[in-house]
Design an enzyme around this catalytic site. Structure first.
Site, PDB file in Angstrom:
ATOM      1  N   GLY B 258       0.806  -1.219   0.000  1.00  0.00           N
ATOM      2  CA  GLY B 258       0.000   0.000   0.000  1.00  0.00           C
ATOM      3  C   GLY B 258       0.843   1.275   0.000  1.00  0.00           C
ATOM      4  O   GLY B 258       2.072   1.239   0.135  1.00  0.00           O
ATOM      5  N   HIS B 259       0.163   2.419  -0.082  1.00  0.00           N
ATOM      6  CA  HIS B 259       0.840   3.710  -0.177  1.00  0.00           C
ATOM      7  C   HIS B 259       1.563   4.035   1.135  1.00  0.00           C
ATOM      8  O   HIS B 259       1.104   3.698   2.214  1.00  0.00           O
ATOM      9  CB  HIS B 259      -0.158   4.818  -0.521  1.00  0.00           C
ATOM     10  CG  HIS B 259      -1.278   4.957   0.447  1.00  0.00           C
ATOM     11  ND1 HIS B 259      -2.360   4.099   0.488  1.00  0.00           N
ATOM     12  CD2 HIS B 259      -1.503   5.862   1.426  1.00  0.00           C
ATOM     13  CE1 HIS B 259      -3.189   4.484   1.440  1.00  0.00           C
ATOM     14  NE2 HIS B 259      -2.703   5.539   2.032  1.00  0.00           N
ATOM     15  N   ASN B 260       2.717   4.660   0.979  1.00  0.00           N
ATOM     16  CA  ASN B 260       3.535   5.129   2.119  1.00  0.00           C
ATOM     17  C   ASN B 260       4.233   4.007   2.884  1.00  0.00           C
ATOM     18  O   ASN B 260       4.924   4.282   3.875  1.00  0.00           O
ATOM     19  CB  ASN B 260       2.711   5.932   3.145  1.00  0.00           C
ATOM     20  CG  ASN B 260       2.050   7.156   2.531  1.00  0.00           C
ATOM     21  OD1 ASN B 260       2.477   7.638   1.492  1.00  0.00           O
ATOM     22  ND2 ASN B 260       0.999   7.637   3.172  1.00  0.00           N
TER      23      ASN B 260
END
Lengths: 363, 363, 363
Positions: B258-260
């Protein structure tokens, strides 16, 4: 496409009643059927729907009174679910791939392309690959050097078939599947932490995961006849021998098959199943969606695993299992029911301790 | 490709016995080895297989008597699993990608392409992208604007690399992987039902999920040196900062990052692992197949998680875990065993209640 | 791209303090912000970061003293998470797809392409497909015959859209997604082992899985307006009716949607969620990562399921659930805590039996 009711009945080897020459252009659920649709009303619950829709002809359950239902023609089938295979096969137009080789495809001159094939735009076929007769390949597919595909295949858009992969006849492959990616196999110079943890169930933890070194995949993937592979599913090549999928086995979407895995014949692996490296899956096995299977184990013939079962150990033939970790299905259902009873059990135990042991305090 | 037994031994820095000049064309399991194959018989269990196959030379376990096994040459290795990395590296022909830029590729004139690269047909490279020296890119790959790929990469067919993604040297990427898709990040004007449910563990449920508004991903993805990414794996870009994968880390097929998310160095994420947004994974971590990791938590260095572990909370360094929710591995194995004992426990409790409390009925 | 602080505040409908004409070129976390960056310091924890970075302007939490923080300009927002949607929308450059139709695309002459579209290289658009106005399609996308895409779509690289699929306006699709693969639907002439096992929870096991016959997918996929689909996600077409996804629903990466599934409006399905065939998911539902949903069930409106929940049965509207099998979230948290107490419970029961029943031995 148009069909007469009689043609469809003949394809199903089913009995037809009434006006067998009525022409239909498609199949529908009864309530939304138009006048030129064949309504599929295969159980009595659909009787009301027939009155709401406009179909003149329908496929009905065994024992239905087609005339009382207001129809002009009917096909009656004994096992409706099975009849669906015949009806949909006849009516499926299939994907639109122009015959011949698209001028926008790149086919290596050394590739052997069978008769009567259809190869779409942006397809790339590598050196010495062999494509069987009547095979249809949609856009954007890549087939690498020395891969072999049998006759009568249908390969949808964007499929990746790696070098030296061998595939039988009547193969169906959904978009985006990858057959022949490298195995995920890494090793450390000394025994790694993960090797130690597996052996000890986590109680020894001195070893350290040093730098991982790659074990390359020299093996390939072999796939039998009449196999279907789902969208974005991945099958890794073997390390030395081939990863293999047996005849008539079907894989759903987003399935992961690790290196050296052997999947038997007539087996179904549903969506998002994952099978870790070097595991064997028997014949006629059904693994429900999101099932996971550990590496280096054997899942016997005729095993049925419910959705999301996590199979950590060898599973005897014929077992019906569920849960994480996998148990016999009825045992898992009982366990899950009992989890909800645990607060009451704790209360009962504390009350008993108070009464018997004069020790009412629990942790 | 052909090799002498001596050449392979030299690549392994291993001892060779007998006729080091025997030529082999491939490696095989002992029982199926042909006369020009190198048999891999790295544990004593393979001794019988050597007699069934036709190999004249083999790689043997430490202590094996190569002459008694009927061989003409042998390489002896102390840690067979590690030796596999050397043998397979030497023998892997790698994918067949013609040198130079295919006339059927589309490379933006502003892209910088290093020396000695191979770029296959149907590849698209966008404005200002930089491709390092000796990098090989198979068919159908897209590399978007301003992406940077280091030297000596091998990018298989159909990989998608998004805008501004930064990748180090010696990158290996299996077919269909997506690096730099947008993060899955949506927000409602008022606090949503899901925000409330997480805070309260499901006991407050007044809030409603209104229309979701998109948070765009302005960040990118940065990937270190010596990283390998599996087939159809997806790595989302960060919201503001970059999603990152550390040096020498390897991701298997169908993994979701996922993002980050920040993944450390020397870490292995096996097939179908999912890591939710903004979570940090330490160095030398191993997550087995189908492991899931919640968002916004930290999984410490050297953690080992068995297959399908669901990590819901911060996990201290070095822990060996299993289960849903994750527990220490031995604790989970005990719990699973105890689930099967619960029917007996319920019977015992009821018998005790009858004897002590004169209250034989349970729910 | 450059923006003034005032422009960004206006887009957010937020209050601006200080020098609204300061020009910024991007957004950053406070500690790593350069002088021309807008620092995002939306909670008081970021105050220290502002001092470390070089930003002259920041987005601040409600109540922050921008002058004391050493800033020259500030935007103050009441709900920071919501403000992120506005800031990132304004600053997102989006993918670089040249306007018009790439000369390296293959668009069937019978396809209808709307005004102001951008269609990248290696795209293939089939007969009679319709593409709405302002729609942008990145490289390597395939859109099959008779598919319809609305206005203002953004379709990233390598997406596969099958025949007759219908998609609304403002569609966003991440790379590698497959919309309109065939359903996974197979049937045996007689009742199969898996049909029997499901009915009996595994206690009857006489039936055998004979050869599987394919049920073709005549239905299509319909997708509402404002839908977003994640990377490498797969949505199967329906058997007779369409598989459907409602307005404003968002799917993350690697999600699997089986045939005939109906997903409602304003619903979020996180990474690696799997929904088996013919299941209905209501409106405003949120399913966390790796959630699995059985076939032929209904998940009611406003249900929230935590990560990896396995939903095996019909779930009433509004329920907040977790676990395998799914329970109310607080009930599952209690169960997981109690599993760790079971060794103590067993000891207690044995002690009680010894004291009461003079029967100290357990299994």
């Amino acid at each position: 496409m148009t069909f007469t009711v009689g043609q469809i009945a003949a394809a199903l080897e089913a009995e037809v009643f009434g006006a067998a020459d009525i022409v239909v252009t498609g199949a529908s659920e009864p309530a939304s059927a138009k006048a030129d649709h064949l309504a599929l009303a295969m159980t009595p619950e659909f009787a009301d729907g027939l009155a709401q829709g406009s179909a003149r002809a329908a496929v009905l359950w065994d024992g239905a009174d087609w005339q009382a239902l207001g129809l002009e023609a009917a096909i009656v089938v004994p096992r409706p679910r099975y009849a669906m295979s015949g009806i949909t096969r006849v009516m499926d137009p299939g994907p639109d791939i122009a015959p011949g080789i698209s001028p926008m495809a790149s086919v290596d001159p050394s590739a052997e392309i069978g008769e009567n094939t259809a190869i779409g735009p942006m397809v790339v076929i590598g050196p010495r690959a062999k494509i069987g007769a009547n095979t249809r390949i949609a856009s954007h597919v890549s087939i690498a050097e020395d891969a072999v595909i049998g006759d009568d295949a249908l390969i949808h858009a964007g499929v990746r078939i790696g070098a030296r992969v061998q595939i039988g006849d009547r193969f169906i492959c959904q978009p985006g599947a990858v057959i022949g990616s490298d195995g995920f196999s890494f090793v450390t110079p000394e025994k790694s932490r993960v090797e130690e943890a597996r052996k000890s169930l986590g109680t020894e933890t001195e070893a350290v995961n040093a730098e991982w070194t790659r074990i390359h995949s020299l093996g390939t993937v072999t796939i039998g006849d009449d196999v279907e592979i789902g969208a974005n599913t991945c099958i890794d090549r073997g390390t030395i021998r081939a990863t293999s999928v047996g005849h008539r086995t079907k894989l759903d979407n987003l399935v992961h098959i690790g290196h050296n895995v052997e999947v038997g014949c007539d087996t179904l692996l549903c969506g998002q199943v994952g099978v870790a490296g070097s595991t064997r899956i028997g014949d006629r096995v059904v693994l429900g969606g999101q099932v996971g299977v550990s590496d280096n184990i054997f899942v016997g013939d005729d095993v049925v695993a419910g959705g999301a079962t996590k199979i950590m150990t060898k599973t005897p033939a014929g077992r019906v299992i569920l849960g994480y970790p996998a148990m016999k299905m009825d045992q898992y259902v009982t366990a899950a029911r009992n989890w909800r009873r645990m607060p009451k059990m704790l209360d009962d135990i504390n009350a008993l301790k108070k009464a018997v042991l004069k020790d009412g305090e629990d942790d």
